[in-house]
Design a protein around this motif. Structure first.
Motif, PDB file in Angstrom:
ATOM      1  N   HIS A  96     -53.446  50.921 -76.168  1.00  0.00           N
ATOM      2  CA  HIS A  96     -53.555  52.026 -78.076  1.00  0.00           C
ATOM      3  C   HIS A  96     -55.406  51.076 -78.540  1.00  0.00           C
ATOM      4  O   HIS A  96     -55.742  52.535 -78.988  1.00  0.00           O
ATOM      5  CB  HIS A  96     -52.873  50.327 -78.446  1.00  0.00           C
ATOM      6  CG  HIS A  96     -51.008  50.397 -78.297  1.00  0.00           C
ATOM      7  ND1 HIS A  96     -50.762  49.479 -77.427  1.00  0.00           N
ATOM      8  CD2 HIS A  96     -50.136  50.933 -78.949  1.00  0.00           C
ATOM      9  CE1 HIS A  96     -49.654  49.869 -76.765  1.00  0.00           C
ATOM     10  NE2 HIS A  96     -49.260  50.796 -77.696  1.00  0.00           N
ATOM     11  N   LEU A  97     -56.034  50.391 -78.029  1.00  0.00           N
ATOM     12  CA  LEU A  97     -57.131  50.808 -78.572  1.00  0.00           C
ATOM     13  C   LEU A  97     -58.392  50.298 -76.698  1.00  0.00           C
ATOM     14  O   LEU A  97     -57.721  49.326 -75.951  1.00  0.00           O
ATOM     15  CB  LEU A  97     -58.009  49.128 -78.894  1.00  0.00           C
ATOM     16  CG  LEU A  97     -59.056  49.031 -78.935  1.00  0.00           C
ATOM     17  CD1 LEU A  97     -59.882  50.354 -79.839  1.00  0.00           C
ATOM     18  CD2 LEU A  97     -59.073  47.874 -80.532  1.00  0.00           C
TER      19      LEU A  97
ATOM     20  N   LYS B 124     -53.006  59.347 -76.609  1.00  0.00           N
ATOM     21  CA  LYS B 124     -55.137  59.011 -77.192  1.00  0.00           C
ATOM     22  C   LYS B 124     -54.388  57.434 -77.191  1.00  0.00           C
ATOM     23  O   LYS B 124     -54.758  57.909 -78.676  1.00  0.00           O
ATOM     24  CB  LYS B 124     -55.136  60.060 -77.892  1.00  0.00           C
ATOM     25  CG  LYS B 124     -55.288  61.378 -77.086  1.00  0.00           C
ATOM     26  CD  LYS B 124     -56.465  62.459 -77.641  1.00  0.00           C
ATOM     27  CE  LYS B 124     -56.631  63.879 -76.788  1.00  0.00           C
ATOM     28  NZ  LYS B 124     -57.201  64.534 -78.124  1.00  0.00           N
ATOM     29  N   PRO B 125     -55.808  56.356 -77.086  1.00  0.00           N
ATOM     30  CA  PRO B 125     -55.969  55.641 -77.600  1.00  0.00           C
ATOM     31  C   PRO B 125     -57.005  55.764 -78.751  1.00  0.00           C
ATOM     32  O   PRO B 125     -58.121  56.548 -78.607  1.00  0.00           O
ATOM     33  CB  PRO B 125     -56.688  54.625 -76.264  1.00  0.00           C
ATOM     34  CG  PRO B 125     -57.350  55.527 -75.232  1.00  0.00           C
ATOM     35  CD  PRO B 125     -56.260  56.872 -75.642  1.00  0.00           C
TER      36      PRO B 125
ATOM     37  N   GLU C 203     -54.898  53.309 -85.338  1.00  0.00           N
ATOM     38  CA  GLU C 203     -54.043  53.900 -84.206  1.00  0.00           C
ATOM     39  C   GLU C 203     -52.417  53.644 -84.567  1.00  0.00           C
ATOM     40  O   GLU C 203     -51.590  54.282 -84.724  1.00  0.00           O
ATOM     41  CB  GLU C 203     -53.972  52.971 -83.342  1.00  0.00           C
ATOM     42  CG  GLU C 203     -53.717  52.907 -82.298  1.00  0.00           C
ATOM     43  CD  GLU C 203     -52.001  52.486 -81.752  1.00  0.00           C
ATOM     44  OE1 GLU C 203     -51.475  53.394 -81.007  1.00  0.00           O
ATOM     45  OE2 GLU C 203     -51.633  51.705 -82.346  1.00  0.00           O
ATOM     46  N   GLU C 204     -52.714  52.362 -85.604  1.00  0.00           N
ATOM     47  CA  GLU C 204     -51.195  52.264 -86.669  1.00  0.00           C
ATOM     48  C   GLU C 204     -50.671  53.378 -87.733  1.00  0.00           C
ATOM     49  O   GLU C 204     -49.392  54.008 -86.938  1.00  0.00           O
ATOM     50  CB  GLU C 204     -50.817  50.741 -87.532  1.00  0.00           C
ATOM     51  CG  GLU C 204     -50.875  49.386 -86.012  1.00  0.00           C
ATOM     52  CD  GLU C 204     -50.813  48.414 -87.036  1.00  0.00           C
ATOM     53  OE1 GLU C 204     -50.289  48.592 -88.341  1.00  0.00           O
ATOM     54  OE2 GLU C 204     -50.686  47.867 -86.431  1.00  0.00           O
ATOM     55  N   GLU C 205     -51.918  53.670 -87.497  1.00  0.00           N
ATOM     56  CA  GLU C 205     -51.464  54.492 -89.034  1.00  0.00           C
ATOM     57  C   GLU C 205     -51.299  56.477 -88.162  1.00  0.00           C
ATOM     58  O   GLU C 205     -50.267  57.052 -88.568  1.00  0.00           O
ATOM     59  CB  GLU C 205     -52.845  55.659 -90.065  1.00  0.00           C
ATOM     60  CG  GLU C 205     -52.335  56.211 -90.779  1.00  0.00           C
ATOM     61  CD  GLU C 205     -51.547  55.977 -91.725  1.00  0.00           C
ATOM     62  OE1 GLU C 205     -51.118  56.867 -92.660  1.00  0.00           O
ATOM     63  OE2 GLU C 205     -51.441  54.534 -92.218  1.00  0.00           O
TER      64      GLU C 205
ATOM     65  N   ARG D  37     -47.232  55.827 -87.218  1.00  0.00           N
ATOM     66  CA  ARG D  37     -47.034  56.779 -87.710  1.00  0.00           C
ATOM     67  C   ARG D  37     -46.843  58.006 -88.076  1.00  0.00           C
ATOM     68  O   ARG D  37     -45.494  58.277 -88.319  1.00  0.00           O
ATOM     69  CB  ARG D  37     -47.225  56.301 -89.019  1.00  0.00           C
ATOM     70  CG  ARG D  37     -46.448  55.752 -90.473  1.00  0.00           C
ATOM     71  CD  ARG D  37     -46.754  54.405 -91.558  1.00  0.00           C
ATOM     72  NE  ARG D  37     -47.180  52.922 -90.587  1.00  0.00           N
ATOM     73  CZ  ARG D  37     -48.333  52.837 -91.093  1.00  0.00           C
ATOM     74  NH1 ARG D  37     -49.366  53.162 -91.518  1.00  0.00           N
ATOM     75  NH2 ARG D  37     -47.799  51.447 -90.941  1.00  0.00           N
ATOM     76  N   HIS D  38     -47.678  58.614 -88.421  1.00  0.00           N
ATOM     77  CA  HIS D  38     -47.569  60.320 -88.348  1.00  0.00           C
ATOM     78  C   HIS D  38     -47.092  60.620 -87.420  1.00  0.00           C
ATOM     79  O   HIS D  38     -46.608  61.763 -87.193  1.00  0.00           O
ATOM     80  CB  HIS D  38     -49.525  61.009 -87.837  1.00  0.00           C
ATOM     81  CG  HIS D  38     -50.226  60.618 -89.462  1.00  0.00           C
ATOM     82  ND1 HIS D  38     -49.284  61.157 -90.749  1.00  0.00           N
ATOM     83  CD2 HIS D  38     -51.062  59.820 -89.712  1.00  0.00           C
ATOM     84  CE1 HIS D  38     -50.071  60.787 -92.096  1.00  0.00           C
ATOM     85  NE2 HIS D  38     -51.142  60.425 -91.266  1.00  0.00           N
ATOM     86  N   VAL D  39     -47.147  60.329 -86.086  1.00  0.00           N
ATOM     87  CA  VAL D  39     -46.304  60.861 -84.411  1.00  0.00           C
ATOM     88  C   VAL D  39     -45.209  60.467 -84.802  1.00  0.00           C
ATOM     89  O   VAL D  39     -43.861  61.300 -84.055  1.00  0.00           O
ATOM     90  CB  VAL D  39     -47.015  59.957 -83.361  1.00  0.00           C
ATOM     91  CG1 VAL D  39     -45.553  60.631 -82.447  1.00  0.00           C
ATOM     92  CG2 VAL D  39     -48.185  60.790 -83.303  1.00  0.00           C
TER      93      VAL D  39
END
Length: 266
Positions: free
Chosen positions: A54-55, A80-81, A127-129, A132-134
């Protein structure tokens, strides 16, 4: 071993820097993230091919495979992280290259702990955003989005039909019934609807029902059968069949993946 399925990967060939970041983040994360390390870009590149990260926190300059090489290797990756790069003051041109390649922030050596945590928290929010878009992208039916009752060329009968279907989606609807309600012959209505909406009435109805079902799958704990009923299907079996035909997976599998039970969204 962390129970978290969210991972931070630290890549740096300097043991002191690498372990210092790891220890600081493990205390901060308190089990919310798995904090892992690689001491070179070769190992990191292979791990990123095989595992969901994630990161990514990477030094920009390392032997063999640099941080920049590592970032470039992710350009065509499905997952992609978010990326933070580390550099010395003399290497700032590398940082600029990394930012152009998609890194969201950078840290200069020697690292400040409070700055590290601030930058990491910001990156993880991004990353969370992104995720959310995905998920929203997966939730939206683009064919339905293209059907706009206010668009030029859509007549009042088709607008009325769309409005009626949206309000009575939980009921047993047929094209003949809807055509009758707007005082049109069913055959003529069929041609008119497809011409003005861009899809057949039956496809529109199915897509709208499944769109509403997807929302219920994510926003409620209703059973699959209850959701099927709420969007107008008499039997679980038929609801699941239609759902699979449009989404390529079952309603329960969709709910599991979209709520984060899996790292994949196909």
């Amino acid at each position: 071993m962390s129970l978290s399925n969210r991972t931070i990967l630290i890549v740096d060939d300097e043991p002191r820097t690498r372990q210092g970041i790891k220890q600081t983040l493990e205390v901060w994360a308190a089990g919310r993230y798995a904090v892992e390390t690689c001491d070179n870009g070769v190992e990191a590149r292979e791990r990123l091919r095989q595992e969901r990260v994630h990161l990514l926190i990477t030094d920009v300059r390392m032997p063999e495979v640099s941080g920049l090489d590592l970032i470039r290797s992710l350009q065509d990756s499905a997952w992609k992280p978010v990326i933070i790069v580390i550099s010395g003051y003399a290497e700032f041109d590398y940082v600029q290259q990394a930012m152009r390649l998609g890194a969201v922030n950078y840290l200069l050596k020697p690292l400040d702990k409070s700055e590290l945590l601030s930058v990491v928290e910001d990156a993880l929010k991004r990353e969370e955003e992104q995720q959310r878009h995905v998920k929203l992208e997966k939730l939206v039916d683009h064919k339905l989005m293209e059907i706009d009752p206010d668009q030029a060329g859509m007549g009042q009968p088709v607008k009325d039909a769309i409005a009626y279907v949206e309000q009575h989606l939980h009921e047993q609807l047929t094209m003949a019934e809807v055509a009758g309600l707007i005082h049109l012959n069913a055959s003529y209505f069929s041609v008119l609807f497809k011409e003005q909406a861009g899809v057949s009435f039956s496809e529109y109805l199915a897509r709208l029902r499944i769109q509403r079902a997807k929302e219920l799958l994510l926003q409620t704990s209703l059973s699959i059968g209850e959701i099927g009923e709420r969007v107008g299907y008499r039997t679980d079996k038929y609801f699941i069949k239609v759902f699979k035909s449009l989404e390529q997976l079952s309603p329960s599998r969709y709910r599991h993946k979209m709520k984060g039970g899996s790292q994949e969204i196909h």
